[in-house]
Write an enzyme that holds these catalytic residues in place. Structure first.
Site, PDB file in Angstrom:
ATOM      1  N   LEU A  73       0.851  -1.194   0.000  1.00 62.65           N
ATOM      2  CA  LEU A  73       0.000   0.000   0.000  1.00 62.65           C
ATOM      3  C   LEU A  73       0.880   1.235   0.000  1.00 62.65           C
ATOM      4  O   LEU A  73       1.753   1.350   0.856  1.00 62.65           O
ATOM      5  CB  LEU A  73      -0.772   0.073   1.326  1.00 62.65           C
ATOM      6  N   HIS A  74       0.673   2.128  -0.945  1.00 65.60           N
ATOM      7  CA  HIS A  74       1.411   3.397  -0.861  1.00 65.60           C
ATOM      8  C   HIS A  74       0.744   4.551  -1.593  1.00 65.60           C
ATOM      9  O   HIS A  74       1.220   5.683  -1.531  1.00 65.60           O
ATOM     10  CB  HIS A  74       2.840   3.229  -1.388  1.00 65.60           C
ATOM     11  N   ARG A  75      -0.396   4.289  -2.283  1.00 68.42           N
ATOM     12  CA  ARG A  75      -1.040   5.378  -3.030  1.00 68.42           C
ATOM     13  C   ARG A  75      -1.529   6.457  -2.082  1.00 68.42           C
ATOM     14  O   ARG A  75      -2.208   6.141  -1.085  1.00 68.42           O
ATOM     15  CB  ARG A  75      -2.273   4.885  -3.777  1.00 68.42           C
TER      16      ARG A  75
ATOM     17  N   ASP B 197      -1.999  -1.646  -4.174  1.00 71.81           N
ATOM     18  CA  ASP B 197      -2.437  -0.492  -4.965  1.00 71.81           C
ATOM     19  C   ASP B 197      -1.333  -0.059  -5.930  1.00 71.81           C
ATOM     20  O   ASP B 197      -1.358   1.037  -6.476  1.00 71.81           O
ATOM     21  CB  ASP B 197      -2.900   0.663  -4.061  1.00 71.81           C
TER      22      ASP B 197
END
Ligand code: UD1
Length: 373
Positions: free
Chosen positions: A214-216, A292
Site C-alpha cells: 500500500l502506498h497510493r 495499490d
C-alpha cells in the site's frame, strides 16, 4: 557516436531500465555502432531498500550522476530535479534522453530535454487511468505529449495516445521491460531464503500467506480511509497470514495517525520494503496479492498469482482482461468478497502479447535504427 542518457528516480524505474541498457549494449555491438550510455539517478528514492539494494540485485551500473534530490512536495521535487538535470544535459549534450514510467522524475527530465530540443523516448507510454487526481496520471499525459518515441506495453495504450492527438508514427508497441526483468530473475528469486527468514517455510512446506503493498496517496494519506483499509486487512489476516512490507509513506502515516494498534489486532508479518529478488520470491509463493501498485498487477499476471487491486481504476487493463487482476477499490465488503472468490479459483500464469522477455531488445533495435547519428 550516439550518446544516450537514461533517467531513473524511484523504485519502479530501476527494473524497467536495466534490460534496456543491456540490450542497447548488445545491439550496438551487433551492429558495429558506438553507443555511450549515461545513467542518471535523480535520487527521488534514496533509502537503501528503495534504491541501492535494487541497483545491486538488478546488476545496474553505478549511476554516472546522482542528483540527490530526495523527498519534497510535487512542485519542489519536480523543480529541483529540473534544475539539476538541465546542468547534466548542458554538460553532456546527448542525442536522446530515455525516461520510464510515470514518476515525478519522468516528467521533470523529459521536460528539461525537450526545452533543449533533445529527443525523448518514453518507455511505458500511453497507459491511462483517466483519473487526473493521481499525480502519476498527470506525469503520464504530459510526458507522452512531448515525447518523440513512445514505447507501449499493451495495445490499449496506442488508442489512448491516438485519442490525445499523438501521431501514430511515434508509437511503437514493444512489450514490457519490467517483465523482461521478471523473466530474467524469477528462477534466482525462488532460491532466496526470505521464506525461511519469515518462518513461512518449514521442512520444505510453504505456509499459505498473502502479501499486501500500500502506498497510493488516495489510500494512505488520510486517516479514515487508511484506518478502514487496515481494519479490513486485519480481519482477512485471521484467515490468511498477511506479509506487509511497509512503504516509507505508509509507515509514516500509520505512525502519524496512531494506527499501529489496528495492525496489532491481525496476523501480520510487518517487514521493511524488500529488495527486488526477495519481493519476487514473496510474490511467487503467495496465495494472493492485495496491492495499490501499478507494476505489481503486471508481475502477478505473469506469475499467475491472483491480484486484488485496491484502487477504483487501473491504467493497465490487460491485467484484468487477460491476467489475474481484479479491481476492488477500498470498500471493505468488496475486498472481503473478492478475497474469498480469489482463494477459491484456479489461476495460471499468462503472457500478454510481447511480454516475452524481449521488449528491451525491440526498443534497442528501433532506437539504433532511428538514431543514425
Ligand atoms: C513515488 C511515485 C509513485 C511510485 C512510488 C513507488 C511520484 C509522483 N510518485 O511515490 O508513482 O509508485 O514512488 O514507491 O513520483 N521516502 C523514504 N525513502 C525513500 C523515498 C521516500 O523514506 O527512498 C519517504 C519520504 O518521507 C517521502 C515518502 O517516503 O516523503 C514518499 O516518497 P515520494 O517519493 O514522495 O513518493 P512515493 O509515495 O514513494
Amino acid at each position: 557516436m550516439t550518446k544516450i542518457i537514461h533517467v531513473v528516480g524511484a523504485r519502479p524505474n530501476f527494473m524497467k531500465i536495466a534490460p534496456v541498457i543491456e540490450a542497447l549494449n548488445q545491439s550496438a555491438a551487433r551492429n558495429n555502432r558506438t553507443v555511450t550510455q549515461i545513467l542518471v539517478h535523480t535520487g527521488q528514492h534514496y533509502t537503501p531498500e528503495m534504491s541501492a539494494l535494487m541497483f545491486e540485485q538488478l546488476g545496474l551500473p553505478t549511476p554516472d550522476y546522482n542528483l540527490e534530490i530526495g523527498s519534497g512536495g510535487h512542485g519542489q521535487q519536480t523543480g529541483r530535479i529540473m534544475e539539476a538535470f538541465e546542468k547534466v544535459l548542458l554538460a553532456e549534450t546527448p542525442d536522446l534522453v530515455v525516461v520510464v514510467g510515470d514518476v515525478n522524475s519522468t516528467i521533470a527530465c523529459a521536460l528539461d530535454a525537450k526545452k533543449l530540443n533533445i529527443p525523448v523516448a518514453h518507455i511505458e507510454a500511453g497507459l491511462r487511468s483517466y483519473d487526473r487526481e493521481m499525480p502519476e496520471e498527470i506525469n503520464r499525459v504530459l510526458t507522452d505529449a512531448i515525447s518523440d518515441y513512445l514505447f507501449t506495453t499493451e495495445e490499449s495504450a496506442r488508442l489512448n495516445l491516438i485519442g490525445e492527438g499523438i501521431n501514430g508514427d511515434k508509437i511503437f508497441f514493444v512489450g514490457n521491460t519490467m517483465i523482461d526483468t521478471l523473466l530474467k530473475h524469477k528462477d534466482a528469486a525462488k532460491t532466496r531464503p526470505i521464506l525461511n527468514t519469515l518462518n513461512l517455510k518449514t521442512n520444505d512446506q510453504t505456509k499459505p500467506y498473502g502479501i499486501v503493498t500500500l502506498h497510493r496517496p488516495s489510500n494512505v494519506d488520510e486517516a479514515e480511509p487508511l484506518k478502514e483499509l487496515l481494519t479490513c486487512l486485519a480481519e482477512l489476516s485471521k484467515d490468511l497470514t498477511i506479509v506487509l512490507p511497509l512503504h516509507p509513506r505508509t509507515r509514516a502515516n500509520i505512525e502519524k495517525f496512531n494506527l499501529m494498534p489496528v495492525l496489532e489486532n491481525g496476523q501480520f508479518i510487518l517487514i521493511e520494503p524488500q529488495g527486488y529478488l526477495d519481493f519476487i520470491c514473496l510474490m511467487s509463493n503467495a496465495r494472493l496479492i492485495l496491492s495499490d501498485s501499478g507494476g505489481i498487477q503486471e508481475e502477478a499476471t505473469v506469475l499467475g498469482i491472483p491480484c486484488l487491486t485496491l484502487r477504483e481504476n487501473t491504467e493497465r487493463p490487460i491485467t484484468i482482461s487477460e491476467g489475474t487482476n481484479t479491481l476492488v477499490g477500498n470498500n471493505p465488503n468488496a475486498i472481503i468478497n473478492a478475497f474469498n472468490n480469489a482463494l477459491n479459483k484456479d489461476y495460471s500464469g499468462k503472457q500478454p502479447k510481447y511480454w516475452d522477455g524481449s521488449a528491451a531488445v525491440r526498443i534497442a533495435d528501433i532506437l539504433l535504427t532511428q538514431l543514425m547519428v
